[in-house]
Design a protein around this motif. Structure first.
Motif, PDB file in Angstrom:
ATOM      1  N   LEU A 158       0.842  -1.187   0.000  1.00 46.28           N
ATOM      2  CA  LEU A 158       0.000   0.000   0.000  1.00 46.28           C
ATOM      3  C   LEU A 158       0.883   1.245   0.000  1.00 46.28           C
ATOM      4  CD1 LEU A 158      -2.741  -1.161   2.522  1.00 46.28           C
ATOM      5  CD2 LEU A 158      -2.668  -1.410   0.029  1.00 46.28           C
ATOM      6  N   HIS A 174       2.007   5.331  -0.002  1.00 45.82           N
ATOM      7  CA  HIS A 174       1.691   6.495   0.819  1.00 45.82           C
ATOM      8  C   HIS A 174       1.707   7.744  -0.052  1.00 45.82           C
ATOM      9  CE1 HIS A 174       2.394   9.539   4.106  1.00 45.82           C
ATOM     10  NE2 HIS A 174       1.265   8.949   4.466  1.00 45.82           N
ATOM     11  N   ASP A 181      -7.648   5.028  -2.794  1.00 47.70           N
ATOM     12  CA  ASP A 181      -7.640   4.934  -1.339  1.00 47.70           C
ATOM     13  C   ASP A 181      -7.547   3.453  -0.960  1.00 47.70           C
ATOM     14  OD1 ASP A 181     -10.231   4.025  -1.993  1.00 47.70           O
ATOM     15  OD2 ASP A 181     -11.169   5.072  -0.327  1.00 47.70           O
ATOM     16  N   THR A 182      -7.591   3.164   0.322  1.00 49.16           N
ATOM     17  CA  THR A 182      -7.426   1.784   0.781  1.00 49.16           C
ATOM     18  C   THR A 182      -8.565   0.880   0.309  1.00 49.16           C
ATOM     19  OG1 THR A 182      -6.283   2.672   2.714  1.00 49.16           O
ATOM     20  CG2 THR A 182      -6.938   0.361   2.810  1.00 49.16           C
ATOM     21  N   ASP A 219      -7.815   0.151  -3.139  1.00 54.61           N
ATOM     22  CA  ASP A 219      -6.692  -0.793  -3.180  1.00 54.61           C
ATOM     23  C   ASP A 219      -7.197  -2.227  -3.086  1.00 54.61           C
ATOM     24  OD1 ASP A 219      -4.806   1.306  -3.265  1.00 54.61           O
ATOM     25  OD2 ASP A 219      -4.388   1.196  -1.114  1.00 54.61           O
ATOM     26  N   THR A 236       2.182  -2.224   4.921  1.00 52.46           N
ATOM     27  CA  THR A 236       1.776  -0.835   5.124  1.00 52.46           C
ATOM     28  C   THR A 236       2.432  -0.324   6.412  1.00 52.46           C
ATOM     29  OG1 THR A 236      -0.110   0.689   5.121  1.00 52.46           O
ATOM     30  CG2 THR A 236      -0.392  -1.376   6.356  1.00 52.46           C
ATOM     31  N   HIS A 254      -1.752   2.390   9.991  1.00 48.68           N
ATOM     32  CA  HIS A 254      -2.690   2.102   8.904  1.00 48.68           C
ATOM     33  C   HIS A 254      -3.093   0.626   8.856  1.00 48.68           C
ATOM     34  CE1 HIS A 254      -3.547   1.813   4.390  1.00 48.68           C
ATOM     35  NE2 HIS A 254      -4.434   2.672   4.837  1.00 48.68           N
ATOM     36  N   SER A 257      -6.495  -1.306   7.251  1.00 47.60           N
ATOM     37  CA  SER A 257      -6.217  -2.041   6.016  1.00 47.60           C
ATOM     38  C   SER A 257      -6.661  -3.493   6.127  1.00 47.60           C
ATOM     39  CB  SER A 257      -4.719  -1.989   5.686  1.00 47.60           C
ATOM     40  OG  SER A 257      -4.301  -0.668   5.536  1.00 47.60           O
ATOM     41  N   GLU A 279      -7.839   7.795  10.924  1.00 47.35           N
ATOM     42  CA  GLU A 279      -8.065   6.360  10.730  1.00 47.35           C
ATOM     43  C   GLU A 279      -9.438   5.954  11.268  1.00 47.35           C
ATOM     44  OE1 GLU A 279      -5.870   3.868   9.215  1.00 47.35           O
ATOM     45  OE2 GLU A 279      -5.206   5.798   8.415  1.00 47.35           O
TER      46      GLU A 279
END
Length: 190
Positions: free
Chosen positions: A6, A8, A81-82, A85, A107, A111, A115, A149
């Motif tokens: 992932l 950044h 974004d996640t 992803d 990651t 995070h 994730s 988060e």
């Protein structure tokens, strides 16, 4: 076994920031320590001042700086974004006919919980999703990221409310229609 790296951030020249480089180093370690088949890099051309996709920049970094042969790296550049992803990682692997039993997330420490939660929801129980290690950030930085988060996971849960984990057809439909990064509300549609 697949390592999901992932991204950044990067600068206007496509140079990765320290956190992206740290995550890449973690991905390399996981890849070799666990004898994974591939690393998949993710991320779009999010900067207005350049046309580099961060997923491709991560791939180049793995190849040229960390000496991982390009045949072991898959780059997917549609995610923003996640959540994206996880979705686009699944679509890319499905399209390539790759059916991993395990996905290992690379990651940063702050995070990682979000994730893992997102990837486990998208994939359901069909795949073991873990992370044996993460890029370490300072306590001060981790604390500065806590609210963001928390807000992000709450928004994710609200967006995908009443959908069962692993119901990819329903998840993908909701993703395209309700997620503001992909439905045209914030960014143009892919």
């Amino acid at each position: 076994m697949i390592v999901v790296l992932l991204s950044h951030l990067m600068d206007e020249h496509g140079a990765l920031n320290a956190e992206s480089r740290g995550r890449a180093s973690i991905a390399k370690k996981i890849f070799y320590d666990f004898n994974a088949n591939y690393i998949i890099t993710l991320g779009w051309d999010y900067r207005n001042d350049c046309r580099f996709c961060i997923g491709n920049q991560m791939k180049l970094y793995l190849e040229h700086q960390l000496q991982i042969h390009h045949q072991f790296i898959i780059s997917e550049t549609r995610s923003k974004d996640t959540v994206g992803d996880a979705i686009y990682c699944k679509l890319a692997l499905d399209n390539l006919g790759i059916k991993p039993n395990d996905i290992l997330i690379a990651t940063s420490d702050y995070h990682l919980p979000r994730s893992l939660s997102i990837f486990r929801f998208i994939y359901g129980d069909s795949i073991n999703i873990t992370s044996p290690l993460s890029h370490k950030t300072s306590l001060q930085y981790r604390r500065s990221r806590e609210l963001s988060e928390f807000d992000s996971i709450n928004a994710f849960q609200k967006t995908f409310n009443a959908i069962q984990p692993g119901d990819f057809k329903a998840i993908y439909h909701r993703f395209l229609t309700k997620h503001p990064y992909y439905n045209g509300s914030v960014f143009l549609k892919n």
